[in-house]
Design a protein around this motif. Structure first.
Motif, PDB file in Angstrom:
ATOM      1  N   UNK A 256      49.890  22.947   2.371  1.00  0.00           N
ATOM      2  CA  UNK A 256      50.945  22.287   2.128  1.00  0.00           C
ATOM      3  C   UNK A 256      51.891  22.690   1.698  1.00  0.00           C
ATOM      4  N   UNK A 257      52.840  22.051   1.077  1.00  0.00           N
ATOM      5  CA  UNK A 257      54.034  22.833   0.712  1.00  0.00           C
ATOM      6  C   UNK A 257      53.970  23.540  -1.017  1.00  0.00           C
ATOM      7  N   UNK A 258      54.405  24.255  -0.929  1.00  0.00           N
ATOM      8  CA  UNK A 258      54.773  24.656  -2.216  1.00  0.00           C
ATOM      9  C   UNK A 258      55.933  23.124  -2.844  1.00  0.00           C
ATOM     10  N   UNK A 259      56.720  22.883  -2.045  1.00  0.00           N
ATOM     11  CA  UNK A 259      57.755  22.811  -3.245  1.00  0.00           C
ATOM     12  C   UNK A 259      57.409  21.345  -2.960  1.00  0.00           C
ATOM     13  N   UNK A 260      56.066  20.361  -2.259  1.00  0.00           N
ATOM     14  CA  UNK A 260      55.337  18.808  -2.843  1.00  0.00           C
ATOM     15  C   UNK A 260      53.695  19.559  -3.917  1.00  0.00           C
ATOM     16  N   UNK A 261      53.883  20.825  -4.519  1.00  0.00           N
ATOM     17  CA  UNK A 261      52.463  21.043  -5.616  1.00  0.00           C
ATOM     18  C   UNK A 261      53.418  20.474  -6.457  1.00  0.00           C
ATOM     19  N   UNK A 262      53.128  19.693  -7.833  1.00  0.00           N
ATOM     20  CA  UNK A 262      53.592  19.709  -9.397  1.00  0.00           C
ATOM     21  C   UNK A 262      53.160  20.387 -10.213  1.00  0.00           C
ATOM     22  N   UNK A 263      53.189  20.637 -10.937  1.00  0.00           N
ATOM     23  CA  UNK A 263      51.396  20.865 -12.354  1.00  0.00           C
ATOM     24  C   UNK A 263      52.529  20.669 -13.186  1.00  0.00           C
ATOM     25  N   UNK A 264      51.836  19.609 -13.666  1.00  0.00           N
ATOM     26  CA  UNK A 264      52.590  18.796 -15.045  1.00  0.00           C
ATOM     27  C   UNK A 264      51.397  19.157 -16.380  1.00  0.00           C
ATOM     28  N   UNK A 265      52.490  19.626 -17.270  1.00  0.00           N
ATOM     29  CA  UNK A 265      51.252  20.450 -18.109  1.00  0.00           C
ATOM     30  C   UNK A 265      52.145  20.200 -19.312  1.00  0.00           C
ATOM     31  N   UNK A 266      51.520  19.415 -20.151  1.00  0.00           N
ATOM     32  CA  UNK A 266      51.386  19.057 -21.517  1.00  0.00           C
ATOM     33  C   UNK A 266      52.439  19.442 -22.836  1.00  0.00           C
ATOM     34  N   UNK A 267      51.547  20.658 -22.312  1.00  0.00           N
ATOM     35  CA  UNK A 267      51.773  21.244 -23.800  1.00  0.00           C
ATOM     36  C   UNK A 267      52.312  22.758 -23.002  1.00  0.00           C
ATOM     37  N   UNK A 268      51.738  24.024 -23.295  1.00  0.00           N
ATOM     38  CA  UNK A 268      51.932  25.114 -22.619  1.00  0.00           C
ATOM     39  C   UNK A 268      51.467  25.578 -21.614  1.00  0.00           C
ATOM     40  N   UNK A 269      51.957  26.326 -20.953  1.00  0.00           N
ATOM     41  CA  UNK A 269      51.632  27.189 -19.195  1.00  0.00           C
ATOM     42  C   UNK A 269      51.387  28.924 -19.400  1.00  0.00           C
ATOM     43  N   UNK A 270      50.356  29.286 -19.614  1.00  0.00           N
ATOM     44  CA  UNK A 270      50.305  30.614 -19.934  1.00  0.00           C
ATOM     45  C   UNK A 270      49.792  31.361 -19.174  1.00  0.00           C
ATOM     46  N   UNK A 271      50.418  31.920 -17.910  1.00  0.00           N
ATOM     47  CA  UNK A 271      49.736  33.187 -16.789  1.00  0.00           C
ATOM     48  C   UNK A 271      48.814  33.920 -17.471  1.00  0.00           C
ATOM     49  N   UNK A 272      47.898  34.904 -17.138  1.00  0.00           N
ATOM     50  CA  UNK A 272      47.585  36.246 -17.239  1.00  0.00           C
ATOM     51  C   UNK A 272      47.611  37.268 -16.644  1.00  0.00           C
ATOM     52  N   UNK A 273      47.684  38.774 -16.710  1.00  0.00           N
ATOM     53  CA  UNK A 273      48.102  39.516 -15.439  1.00  0.00           C
ATOM     54  C   UNK A 273      48.308  39.285 -14.227  1.00  0.00           C
TER      55      UNK A 273
END
Length: 101
Positions: free
Chosen positions: A33-50
């Motif tokens: 799949x293309x990154x352009x065709x992936x959507x992450x819809x998040x209702x609050x916040x998104x935090x990435x670890x190191x």
């Protein structure tokens, strides 16, 4: 491939350090799949670890925080703010729409 994938989460998403989300081909021969065709819809916040990596467009109701040495192949859209710390952000190439016949 040209399929669209939407991952919808009503609450927050918080990843641990080192998590990797990569797009891989399946056995249909259409390619990954293309990154352009992936959507992450998040209702609050998104935090990435190191040292985390993710692909796709992040659409987040509150904020996005990228930890140290994280990377995104996609776009980060947040209603409040996006925080980065030695983060690599790469916008995927946009595929032009097909020409009319």
């Amino acid at each position: 491939g040209g399929d669209l994938f939407i991952f919808q989460v009503a609450a927050a998403v918080v990843t641990s350090g080192g998590i990797r989300v990569h797009l891989v081909a399946d056995n249909t021969g259409r390619g990954p799949p293309l990154a352009d065709n992936i959507v992450w819809a998040v209702g609050a916040h998104f935090v990435f670890g190191a040292s985390a990596h993710i692909e796709g467009t992040l659409v987040v109701r509150a904020y996005i925080t990228f930890g140290l040495r994280t990377s995104l192949n996609g776009r980060a859209l947040a209603a409040q703010y996006v925080t980065v710390d030695t983060t690599t952000l790469v916008a995927p190439p946009t595929t032009p729409p097909p020409s009319p016949p």
